[in-house]
Write a protein that holds these residues in place. Structure first.
Motif, mmCIF file in Angstrom:
data_model
loop_
_atom_site.group_PDB
_atom_site.id
_atom_site.type_symbol
_atom_site.label_atom_id
_atom_site.label_comp_id
_atom_site.label_asym_id
_atom_site.label_seq_id
_atom_site.Cartn_x
_atom_site.Cartn_y
_atom_site.Cartn_z
ATOM 1 N N ARG A 17 56.009 25.479 48.548
ATOM 2 C CA ARG A 17 55.831 26.622 48.021
ATOM 3 C C ARG A 17 54.620 27.542 48.063
ATOM 4 N N ASP A 18 53.528 26.384 48.173
ATOM 5 C CA ASP A 18 52.264 27.301 48.536
ATOM 6 C C ASP A 18 52.457 27.985 50.149
ATOM 7 N N ARG A 19 52.913 27.183 50.960
ATOM 8 C CA ARG A 19 53.278 27.768 52.187
ATOM 9 C C ARG A 19 53.693 29.062 52.554
ATOM 10 N N LEU A 20 54.988 29.287 51.619
ATOM 11 C CA LEU A 20 55.712 30.485 51.425
ATOM 12 C C LEU A 20 55.067 31.541 50.738
ATOM 13 N N VAL A 21 54.120 31.137 49.766
ATOM 14 C CA VAL A 21 53.054 32.256 49.194
ATOM 15 C C VAL A 21 52.087 32.685 50.409
ATOM 16 N N GLU A 22 51.586 31.884 50.940
ATOM 17 C CA GLU A 22 50.318 32.154 51.895
ATOM 18 C C GLU A 22 51.089 33.146 52.931
ATOM 19 N N ASP A 23 52.449 32.731 53.479
ATOM 20 C CA ASP A 23 53.083 33.556 54.341
ATOM 21 C C ASP A 23 53.588 35.086 53.968
ATOM 22 N N MET A 24 53.815 35.040 52.524
ATOM 23 C CA MET A 24 54.042 36.357 51.999
ATOM 24 C C MET A 24 52.587 37.063 51.846
ATOM 25 N N ILE A 25 51.448 36.495 51.437
ATOM 26 C CA ILE A 25 50.213 37.442 51.607
ATOM 27 C C ILE A 25 49.656 37.840 52.768
ATOM 28 N N GLN A 26 49.956 36.848 53.934
ATOM 29 C CA GLN A 26 49.662 37.274 55.157
ATOM 30 C C GLN A 26 50.482 38.597 55.800
ATOM 31 N N TRP A 27 51.668 38.506 55.395
ATOM 32 C CA TRP A 27 52.609 39.746 55.687
ATOM 33 C C TRP A 27 52.063 40.945 55.142
ATOM 34 N N CYS A 28 51.715 40.920 53.748
ATOM 35 C CA CYS A 28 51.212 41.859 53.067
ATOM 36 C C CYS A 28 49.989 42.620 53.594
ATOM 37 N N ARG A 29 49.000 41.779 53.925
ATOM 38 C CA ARG A 29 48.014 41.992 54.635
ATOM 39 C C ARG A 29 48.143 42.892 55.947
ATOM 40 N N ARG A 30 49.192 42.444 56.775
ATOM 41 C CA ARG A 30 49.445 43.084 58.026
ATOM 42 C C ARG A 30 50.334 44.422 57.684
ATOM 43 N N GLU A 31 51.184 44.416 56.602
ATOM 44 C CA GLU A 31 51.880 45.549 56.328
ATOM 45 C C GLU A 31 50.706 46.661 55.984
ATOM 46 N N ASP A 32 49.835 46.361 54.789
ATOM 47 C CA ASP A 32 48.989 47.153 54.081
ATOM 48 C C ASP A 32 49.485 48.193 53.552
ATOM 49 N N THR A 33 50.625 47.638 52.515
ATOM 50 C CA THR A 33 51.254 48.840 51.670
ATOM 51 C C THR A 33 51.245 48.285 50.398
ATOM 52 N N ALA A 35 53.668 48.939 48.169
ATOM 53 C CA ALA A 35 54.958 48.340 48.077
ATOM 54 C C ALA A 35 55.186 46.941 48.312
ATOM 55 N N CYS A 36 54.661 46.600 49.472
ATOM 56 C CA CYS A 36 54.595 45.036 49.899
ATOM 57 C C CYS A 36 53.922 44.145 48.697
ATOM 58 N N TYR A 37 52.742 44.487 48.086
ATOM 59 C CA TYR A 37 52.160 43.798 46.924
ATOM 60 C C TYR A 37 52.928 43.890 45.892
ATOM 61 N N GLU A 38 53.677 44.872 45.571
ATOM 62 C CA GLU A 38 54.675 44.929 44.421
ATOM 63 C C GLU A 38 55.511 44.255 44.402
ATOM 64 N N ILE A 39 56.252 44.041 45.678
ATOM 65 C CA ILE A 39 57.474 43.151 45.772
ATOM 66 C C ILE A 39 56.882 41.455 45.737
ATOM 67 N N ILE A 40 55.621 41.268 46.423
ATOM 68 C CA ILE A 40 55.147 39.880 45.865
ATOM 69 C C ILE A 40 54.978 39.543 44.483
ATOM 70 N N VAL A 41 54.483 40.634 43.891
ATOM 71 C CA VAL A 41 54.151 40.278 42.282
ATOM 72 C C VAL A 41 55.412 40.183 41.524
ATOM 73 N N LYS A 42 56.567 40.670 42.160
ATOM 74 C CA LYS A 42 57.760 40.419 41.521
ATOM 75 C C LYS A 42 58.250 39.269 41.944
ATOM 76 N N THR A 43 58.046 38.691 43.063
ATOM 77 C CA THR A 43 58.813 37.676 43.625
ATOM 78 C C THR A 43 58.009 36.098 43.289
ATOM 79 N N MET A 44 56.864 36.177 43.482
ATOM 80 C CA MET A 44 56.200 34.779 43.465
ATOM 81 C C MET A 44 55.926 34.326 41.834
#
Length: 69
Positions: A17-33, A35-44
């Motif tokens: 679980r923690d590893r997946l969350v970390e991967d999602m956060i890193q993805w959003c940092r690269r995407e820098d949008t 929308a990405c953070y909104e998706i994470i908030v809805k998902t995690m």
């Protein structure tokens, strides 16, 4: 993200679980949008220790966007 949400729901105590969350956060940092953070908030899971941090980043991004306009 649909698969991530299903994973969190099906395996709430998974050691991955923690590893997946970390991967999602890193993805959003690269995407820098927003929308990405909104998706994470809805998902995690809201009880995850990193959830407040991600929410704070999203709120800050929204506030910065409002100041620019």
């Amino acid at each position: 993200m649909v698969k991530a949400k299903a994973f969190f729901e099906k395996y709430p105590q998974s050691p991955f679980r923690d590893r997946l969350v970390e991967d999602m956060i890193q993805w959003c940092r690269r995407e820098d949008t927003d929308a990405c953070y909104e998706i994470i908030v809805k998902t995690m899971p809201t009880d995850h220790r990193r959830y407040p941090e991600v929410m704070a980043v999203l709120e800050q991004r929204r506030a910065d966007k409002r100041r620019k306009h």
